[in-house]
Design a protein around this motif. Structure first.
Motif, PDB file in Angstrom:
ATOM      1  N   ARG A   1     -32.820  92.604  83.975  1.00 59.81           N
ATOM      2  CA  ARG A   1     -31.466  92.882  83.509  1.00 59.81           C
ATOM      3  C   ARG A   1     -31.264  94.378  83.282  1.00 59.81           C
ATOM      4  NH1 ARG A   1     -28.579  88.189  84.053  1.00 59.81           N
ATOM      5  NH2 ARG A   1     -27.125  88.802  82.391  1.00 59.81           N
ATOM      6  N   THR A   2     -30.009  94.767  83.231  1.00 63.32           N
ATOM      7  CA  THR A   2     -29.630  96.113  82.822  1.00 63.32           C
ATOM      8  C   THR A   2     -29.020  95.998  81.420  1.00 63.32           C
ATOM      9  OG1 THR A   2     -29.183  96.862  85.071  1.00 63.32           O
ATOM     10  CG2 THR A   2     -28.141  98.088  83.279  1.00 63.32           C
ATOM     11  N   PHE A   3     -29.561  96.756  80.486  1.00 67.69           N
ATOM     12  CA  PHE A   3     -29.100  96.699  79.099  1.00 67.69           C
ATOM     13  C   PHE A   3     -28.191  97.896  78.818  1.00 67.69           C
ATOM     14  CE2 PHE A   3     -33.325  94.738  79.258  1.00 67.69           C
ATOM     15  CZ  PHE A   3     -33.007  93.463  78.817  1.00 67.69           C
ATOM     16  N   VAL A   4     -27.034  97.609  78.236  1.00 68.28           N
ATOM     17  CA  VAL A   4     -26.087  98.669  77.888  1.00 68.28           C
ATOM     18  C   VAL A   4     -25.933  98.697  76.376  1.00 68.28           C
ATOM     19  CG1 VAL A   4     -23.772  99.601  78.220  1.00 68.28           C
ATOM     20  CG2 VAL A   4     -24.861  98.277  80.052  1.00 68.28           C
ATOM     21  N   PRO A   5     -26.501  99.703  75.701  1.00 65.10           N
ATOM     22  CA  PRO A   5     -26.374  99.805  74.241  1.00 65.10           C
ATOM     23  C   PRO A   5     -25.031 100.432  73.869  1.00 65.10           C
ATOM     24  CG  PRO A   5     -28.397 100.863  75.085  1.00 65.10           C
ATOM     25  CD  PRO A   5     -27.471 100.675  76.225  1.00 65.10           C
ATOM     26  N   LEU A   6     -24.264  99.745  73.039  1.00 73.16           N
ATOM     27  CA  LEU A   6     -22.967 100.243  72.576  1.00 73.16           C
ATOM     28  C   LEU A   6     -22.918 100.210  71.056  1.00 73.16           C
ATOM     29  CD1 LEU A   6     -20.635  98.113  74.902  1.00 73.16           C
ATOM     30  CD2 LEU A   6     -21.367 100.460  75.320  1.00 73.16           C
ATOM     31  N   VAL A   7     -22.151 101.126  70.479  1.00 74.90           N
ATOM     32  CA  VAL A   7     -21.832 101.072  69.056  1.00 74.90           C
ATOM     33  C   VAL A   7     -20.335 101.285  68.933  1.00 74.90           C
ATOM     34  CG1 VAL A   7     -22.061 102.205  66.823  1.00 74.90           C
ATOM     35  CG2 VAL A   7     -24.094 101.799  68.209  1.00 74.90           C
ATOM     36  N   VAL A   8     -19.680 100.361  68.229  1.00 76.19           N
ATOM     37  CA  VAL A   8     -18.219 100.377  68.106  1.00 76.19           C
ATOM     38  C   VAL A   8     -17.846 100.734  66.677  1.00 76.19           C
ATOM     39  CG1 VAL A   8     -16.105  99.022  68.352  1.00 76.19           C
ATOM     40  CG2 VAL A   8     -18.050  98.615  69.890  1.00 76.19           C
ATOM     41  N   ARG A   9     -16.915 101.650  66.549  1.00 72.81           N
ATOM     42  CA  ARG A   9     -16.354 102.006  65.248  1.00 72.81           C
ATOM     43  C   ARG A   9     -15.039 101.265  65.050  1.00 72.81           C
ATOM     44  NH1 ARG A   9     -18.965 104.350  60.953  1.00 72.81           N
ATOM     45  NH2 ARG A   9     -20.507 105.824  61.724  1.00 72.81           N
TER      46      ARG A   9
ATOM     47  N   ALA B   1     -23.626  92.720  66.365  1.00 75.90           N
ATOM     48  CA  ALA B   1     -24.073  92.694  64.970  1.00 75.90           C
ATOM     49  C   ALA B   1     -23.514  93.897  64.222  1.00 75.90           C
ATOM     50  CB  ALA B   1     -25.592  92.704  64.888  1.00 75.90           C
ATOM     51  N   GLU B   2     -23.068  93.655  63.000  1.00 76.50           N
ATOM     52  CA  GLU B   2     -22.577  94.734  62.151  1.00 76.50           C
ATOM     53  C   GLU B   2     -23.760  95.509  61.598  1.00 76.50           C
ATOM     54  OE1 GLU B   2     -19.811  95.344  58.142  1.00 76.50           O
ATOM     55  OE2 GLU B   2     -19.947  93.396  59.144  1.00 76.50           O
ATOM     56  N   LEU B   3     -23.686  96.827  61.648  1.00 70.54           N
ATOM     57  CA  LEU B   3     -24.762  97.668  61.128  1.00 70.54           C
ATOM     58  C   LEU B   3     -24.403  98.156  59.727  1.00 70.54           C
ATOM     59  CD1 LEU B   3     -25.663  99.666  64.378  1.00 70.54           C
ATOM     60  CD2 LEU B   3     -26.768  97.619  63.438  1.00 70.54           C
ATOM     61  N   ALA B   4     -23.740  99.262  59.624  1.00 67.99           N
ATOM     62  CA  ALA B   4     -23.348  99.803  58.312  1.00 67.99           C
ATOM     63  C   ALA B   4     -22.267 100.840  58.531  1.00 67.99           C
ATOM     64  CB  ALA B   4     -24.558 100.422  57.603  1.00 67.99           C
TER      65      ALA B   4
ATOM     66  N   ALA C   1     -22.975  97.177  66.388  1.00 70.96           N
ATOM     67  CA  ALA C   1     -23.780  97.328  67.599  1.00 70.96           C
ATOM     68  C   ALA C   1     -23.453  96.205  68.575  1.00 70.96           C
ATOM     69  CB  ALA C   1     -25.267  97.311  67.260  1.00 70.96           C
ATOM     70  N   VAL C   2     -23.376  96.555  69.853  1.00 70.28           N
ATOM     71  CA  VAL C   2     -23.178  95.580  70.930  1.00 70.28           C
ATOM     72  C   VAL C   2     -24.222  95.882  71.998  1.00 70.28           C
ATOM     73  CG1 VAL C   2     -21.604  94.656  72.657  1.00 70.28           C
ATOM     74  CG2 VAL C   2     -20.701  95.471  70.468  1.00 70.28           C
ATOM     75  N   LEU C   3     -25.023  94.888  72.320  1.00 73.50           N
ATOM     76  CA  LEU C   3     -26.029  95.064  73.360  1.00 73.50           C
ATOM     77  C   LEU C   3     -25.686  94.149  74.522  1.00 73.50           C
ATOM     78  CD1 LEU C   3     -28.646  96.300  74.382  1.00 73.50           C
ATOM     79  CD2 LEU C   3     -29.908  94.470  73.226  1.00 73.50           C
ATOM     80  N   LEU C   4     -25.235  94.745  75.627  1.00 69.66           N
ATOM     81  CA  LEU C   4     -24.897  93.979  76.821  1.00 69.66           C
ATOM     82  C   LEU C   4     -26.150  93.779  77.668  1.00 69.66           C
ATOM     83  CD1 LEU C   4     -21.554  95.695  77.938  1.00 69.66           C
ATOM     84  CD2 LEU C   4     -21.868  93.733  76.419  1.00 69.66           C
ATOM     85  N   SER C   5     -26.254  92.609  78.297  1.00 67.20           N
ATOM     86  CA  SER C   5     -27.363  92.311  79.207  1.00 67.20           C
ATOM     87  C   SER C   5     -26.747  91.861  80.524  1.00 67.20           C
ATOM     88  CB  SER C   5     -28.253  91.215  78.618  1.00 67.20           C
ATOM     89  OG  SER C   5     -29.259  90.840  79.540  1.00 67.20           O
ATOM     90  N   LEU C   6     -26.791  92.732  81.523  1.00 64.77           N
ATOM     91  CA  LEU C   6     -26.072  92.494  82.771  1.00 64.77           C
ATOM     92  C   LEU C   6     -27.038  92.348  83.946  1.00 64.77           C
ATOM     93  CD1 LEU C   6     -23.404  95.300  82.264  1.00 64.77           C
ATOM     94  CD2 LEU C   6     -23.201  92.890  81.636  1.00 64.77           C
TER      95      LEU C   6
ATOM     96  N   ALA D   1     -20.383 120.744  60.020  1.00 64.41           N
ATOM     97  CA  ALA D   1     -21.580 120.455  59.230  1.00 64.41           C
ATOM     98  C   ALA D   1     -21.206 119.824  57.891  1.00 64.41           C
ATOM     99  CB  ALA D   1     -22.379 121.738  59.014  1.00 64.41           C
ATOM    100  N   HIS D   2     -20.160 120.351  57.271  1.00 67.36           N
ATOM    101  CA  HIS D   2     -19.711 119.800  55.986  1.00 67.36           C
ATOM    102  C   HIS D   2     -19.287 118.342  56.141  1.00 67.36           C
ATOM    103  CE1 HIS D   2     -17.590 119.386  52.178  1.00 67.36           C
ATOM    104  NE2 HIS D   2     -16.521 118.984  52.855  1.00 67.36           N
ATOM    105  N   ASP D   3     -18.496 118.043  57.161  1.00 64.31           N
ATOM    106  CA  ASP D   3     -18.026 116.671  57.384  1.00 64.31           C
ATOM    107  C   ASP D   3     -19.188 115.739  57.707  1.00 64.31           C
ATOM    108  OD1 ASP D   3     -15.482 117.485  56.893  1.00 64.31           O
ATOM    109  OD2 ASP D   3     -14.876 117.603  59.011  1.00 64.31           O
ATOM    110  N   ALA D   4     -20.145 116.236  58.475  1.00 65.76           N
ATOM    111  CA  ALA D   4     -21.302 115.403  58.821  1.00 65.76           C
ATOM    112  C   ALA D   4     -22.121 115.054  57.582  1.00 65.76           C
ATOM    113  CB  ALA D   4     -22.180 116.115  59.858  1.00 65.76           C
ATOM    114  N   GLN D   5     -22.197 115.995  56.649  1.00 67.72           N
ATOM    115  CA  GLN D   5     -22.961 115.744  55.423  1.00 67.72           C
ATOM    116  C   GLN D   5     -22.269 114.734  54.517  1.00 67.72           C
ATOM    117  OE1 GLN D   5     -23.277 119.710  53.869  1.00 67.72           O
ATOM    118  NE2 GLN D   5     -24.446 120.429  55.651  1.00 67.72           N
ATOM    119  N   GLN D   6     -20.952 114.592  54.649  1.00 71.03           N
ATOM    120  CA  GLN D   6     -20.208 113.666  53.793  1.00 71.03           C
ATOM    121  C   GLN D   6     -20.269 112.226  54.296  1.00 71.03           C
ATOM    122  OE1 GLN D   6     -19.085 115.116  50.967  1.00 71.03           O
ATOM    123  NE2 GLN D   6     -20.035 116.900  51.947  1.00 71.03           N
ATOM    124  N   GLN D   7     -20.748 112.020  55.525  1.00 70.31           N
ATOM    125  CA  GLN D   7     -20.753 110.684  56.117  1.00 70.31           C
ATOM    126  C   GLN D   7     -22.048 109.948  55.832  1.00 70.31           C
ATOM    127  OE1 GLN D   7     -19.900 111.372  60.251  1.00 70.31           O
ATOM    128  NE2 GLN D   7     -17.861 112.178  59.826  1.00 70.31           N
TER     129      GLN D   7
END
Length: 521
Positions: A309-317, A338-341, A346-351, A515-521
């Motif tokens: 299979r071909t695996f396609v890793p996705l993350v949806v916001r 699956a919900e992460l945090a 996360a969405v893992l496609l298997s094609l 950098a400031h915004d990244a630190q707040q996440q």
């Protein structure tokens, strides 16, 4: 379901009875039906009459001296046939009083019927054997009932305390000392418990085991159906239970009761167990704590195609799990969701390898954005992987990309599927956000705007830099006039001591803000 004392089978087989110390003193010898010694002994009964079967209800080990059978071969044969019709577990003949050796007629009849026949070569008080076996059977029956109540009490307490499904399964596995698997009706694994190596061995061959577990119980594979109100929706399986079948069945039934109650209290959402299963698997993949190779059996058992299979890793916001799962089914795309945090899913496609993975991922993302309406949904992806071992790194990369564009004005203009090459400087800053030097740089550059009273100016600065210093676009997004925006930009430059028309100074402030915004996440 209710378990009663009478419904429990004894925990002794014919073979086990023959190993008791008191029985060994009589020098037992199996003369017929040796292949049926694992029959359960429900009770021990002494009987001499030829029509003994009318006095039995099944599962008895019958003891006899044969005094009423001597000299009449037809009575001897009928005695054995009567036991067979009554489903007796075995016949034990004490030699000496009527027969010096096992009668050939009885031996042949027992062999034809598949009824274990045992002779005792030394005189043996039947009362001692009866007492020994009966006391053991009674003790084990009451021990089984005690175990049943203990398991019920412990599982009910866990449910009352709001324990998750995994905690209940762990408790069942502790009592059964074997792998425990919960599946839906399609044999898709929803949860497991037990020693990890043993569970992995079961999951590695789950397709065959699922077929076995769905048929006749045997060799320790014990199942109980899950459902209520006339509807079945899953099953729990004890895989390779080493105790007696009755106790194993009791444990499975008690576990099934608890799982049905757990589901009812959770609102009857059977799919939530599937979501928990996928979440556990994908979380372990993302974390990298468990090697991907060890997670392969779980992925296969969860219904994810993994061979060639071909695996396609996705993350949806900003995409909820049920909606994503429905969309995958609608588009006919095999995968796990699956919900992460922090709003990430996360969405893992298997094609199949002959399909265009990038095109299918883009189609999925476009449909998702269309269904989302005005809400901004970000679909981040890593490049397709053909090796399962590369999937964890792909999921982490997709997560990094999704985090890098989170809350970014520029995300409005990103392609349907965002990849690492699309996040540029923002992605690099995201990787370096925890570096103390970067943190100090951000605080130093933005010092004049970091107090709470200046949040509005900081927001304007963020939009102005994200739009490439486009004043018209910034004014439009903040719903202010051009003159009002000019005043705010002037105030920002005064507080920071910079000239935003100077490319190098603007770039420095932009990097500090990222950098400031990244630190707040």
């Amino acid at each position: 379901m209710t378990i009663t004392l009478d419904s429990l089978e004894p925990a002794l087989s014919v073979r086990q009875v023959l190993t008791l110390e008191r029985v060994l003193a009589g020098e037992p010898e199996v003369v017929a039906g040796a292949s049926h010694l694992d029959r359960a002994v429900r009770w021990v009964h002494v009987a001499e009459a030829a029509d003994v079967g009318v006095m039995l209800s099944g599962g008895e080990m019958v003891l006899t001296t044969g005094v009423l059978l001597a000299g009449d071969e037809e009575k001897q044969a009928e005695y054995v046939r009567s036991l067979h019709r009554a489903d007796a577990s075995a016949v034990v003949l004490g030699l000496g009083r009527a027969f010096p050796a096992a009668p050939a007629v009885m031996r042949r009849a027992a062999e034809r019927c598949g009824l274990p026949m045992v002779v005792l070569h030394r005189p043996f008080p039947f009362a001692e054997l009866t007492e020994e076996v009966q006391s053991r059977l009674v003790r084990r029956k009451f021990a089984a009932v005690s175990l049943s109540e203990a398991v019920r009490t412990e599982l009910t307490a866990l449910i009352t305390a709001g324990a998750p499904l995994q905690r209940l399964l762990d408790e069942v596995a502790r009592h059964s000392a074997c792998p425990v698997v919960v599946t839906n009706l399609a044999h898709r694994v929803l949860g497991t418990a037990g020693e990890r190596p043993a569970v992995d061995d079961v999951l590695r061959d789950w397709e065959r085991i699922a077929r076995q577990a769905g048929g006749t119980e045997g060799d320790g594979w014990i199942r109980a159906e899950l459902g209520g109100r006339g509807e079945r929706w899953g099953r729990i399986v004890l895989c390779g239970y080493r105790g007696d079948t009755a106790t194993g069945r009791l444990l499975a039934d008690r576990a099934a009761e608890a799982l049905v109650l757990h589901r009812m209290l959770a609102g009857g959402a059977a799919c939530s167990w599937e979501e928990q299963s996928a979440q556990s698997l994908l979380t372990d993949l993302v974390s990298g704590v468990v090697p991907a190779r060890q997670l392969l059996p779980r992925a296969r058992a969860a219904g994810l195609p993994v061979n060639r299979r071909t695996f396609v890793p996705l993350v949806v916001r900003d995409g909820d799990t049920p909606r994503l799962d429905r969309l995958l089914r609608l588009l006919g795309l095999p995968g796990l969701v699956a919900e992460l945090a922090d709003g990430a899913t996360a969405v893992l496609l298997s094609l199949p390898r002959d399909q265009d993975a990038d095109a299918l991922a883009a189609h999925f993302a476009t449909r998702l954005r269309t269904e989302s309406g005005p809400a901004r949904t970000v679909v981040a992806a890593a490049d397709p992987r053909t090796a399962w071992d590369d999937v964890p790194a792909g999921l982490r990369e997709a997560r990094h990309v999704a985090d890098a564009v989170a809350d970014s004005v520029a995300a409005l203009d990103l392609p349907p599927v965002v990849r690492l090459r699309d996040v540029h400087l923002r992605g690099l800053i995201r990787l370096l956000r925890d570096d103390p030097h970067v943190q100090s740089f951000a605080e130093r550059e933005l010092d004049g705007l970091l107090c709470e009273t200046e949040e509005d100016l900081l927001s304007v600065l963020r939009t102005y830099l994200a739009t490439g210093r486009n004043k018209s676009r910034t004014a439009q997004l903040h719903h202010v006039s051009r003159p009002a925006l000019y005043r705010r930009l002037e105030s920002i430059q005064v507080r920071l001591g910079v000239d935003l028309d100077d490319f190098e100074q603007a770039a420095s402030v932009h990097i500090a803000l990222l950098a400031h915004d990244a630190q707040q996440q």
